[in-house]
Design an enzyme around this catalytic site. Sequence first.
Site, short mmCIF file in Angstrom:
data_model
loop_
_atom_site.label_atom_id
_atom_site.label_comp_id
_atom_site.label_asym_id
_atom_site.label_seq_id
_atom_site.Cartn_x
_atom_site.Cartn_y
_atom_site.Cartn_z
N ASP A 262 20.09 -12.65 -4.66
CA ASP A 262 20.20 -13.45 -5.89
C ASP A 262 21.18 -14.61 -5.73
OD1 ASP A 262 18.40 -11.78 -7.25
OD2 ASP A 262 19.99 -10.41 -7.85
N ASP B 136 17.05 -16.95 -0.68
CA ASP B 136 17.71 -17.24 0.59
C ASP B 136 18.04 -15.90 1.24
OD1 ASP B 136 19.93 -16.31 -0.79
OD2 ASP B 136 21.00 -18.21 -0.75
N HIS C 184 14.71 -13.29 -11.99
CA HIS C 184 15.80 -12.33 -12.21
C HIS C 184 16.09 -12.24 -13.70
CE1 HIS C 184 19.20 -9.92 -10.97
NE2 HIS C 184 19.93 -10.57 -11.85
N ILE D 164 14.78 -6.32 -0.74
CA ILE D 164 15.48 -7.53 -0.31
C ILE D 164 14.82 -8.01 0.99
CG2 ILE D 164 17.69 -8.42 0.52
CD1 ILE D 164 18.96 -6.22 -1.35
N ASN E 2 12.11 -16.12 -6.78
CA ASN E 2 12.37 -14.82 -7.41
C ASN E 2 12.68 -15.03 -8.89
OD1 ASN E 2 12.89 -11.97 -7.50
ND2 ASN E 2 15.07 -12.45 -7.57
N GLU F 234 10.47 -14.30 -19.33
CA GLU F 234 10.06 -14.28 -17.92
C GLU F 234 8.63 -14.77 -17.76
OE1 GLU F 234 12.46 -10.60 -15.82
OE2 GLU F 234 10.70 -10.11 -17.02
N HIS G 169 11.15 -10.07 -21.21
CA HIS G 169 9.80 -10.17 -20.62
C HIS G 169 9.04 -11.38 -21.14
CE1 HIS G 169 9.85 -5.65 -19.53
NE2 HIS G 169 10.20 -6.38 -18.49
#
Length: 180
Positions: free
Chosen positions: A136, A132, A95, A78, A93, A165, A162
């Site tokens: 998440d 931020d 997720h 993080i 990011n 992603e 995957h």
Amino acid sequence: MQALIDAVESGIIPASIGLVVSDREGAFGLERAKKHNIPSVTLARKSFRSLSERDEKLVEVLKDHDIDFVMLAGYLSILTQTVVKNYENRIINIHPALIPNYCGKGYYGDVIHKEVLQNKEKETGVTLHFVDTGVDSGPIIVQERISVDEGETLESLKKKIHATEHRLIVQTAKAYCEDN
């Protein structure tokens, strides 16, 4: 990360990968970077007295390599306010779930997929969001839903996640680079 490397090398993403940073020694991404002659650095948590110290070093390394856009693809630590402030709206990011579900501290990788299966969810998905100072919690850029079929296994679900992603990370990086 390989999807990004391939897209940059083929000209799909109009940018270069200036640096690969890992938060874990021996991460496979470091091998990928070496194979493609991309500079890399490891900033393992255990090498620093605090997260703040590590993130100060991270900002220094990013600036030394003239990095202006960061894509988190397998970086599990993080980030502190130090990094986020220096790269506001320039860190994305990926997720492996539909935020706000299955997100936050401790939710990554197989942990998410196992819980999705255990809870007999009918769908899951992938979210790309700006980073931020929360976990998440940054503004969502794109989400894509993925059905969880009856009899779905951890391996079959991971394969679907995957693939999604890889496609979304390339689309998002391409759009970001073309707009900035």
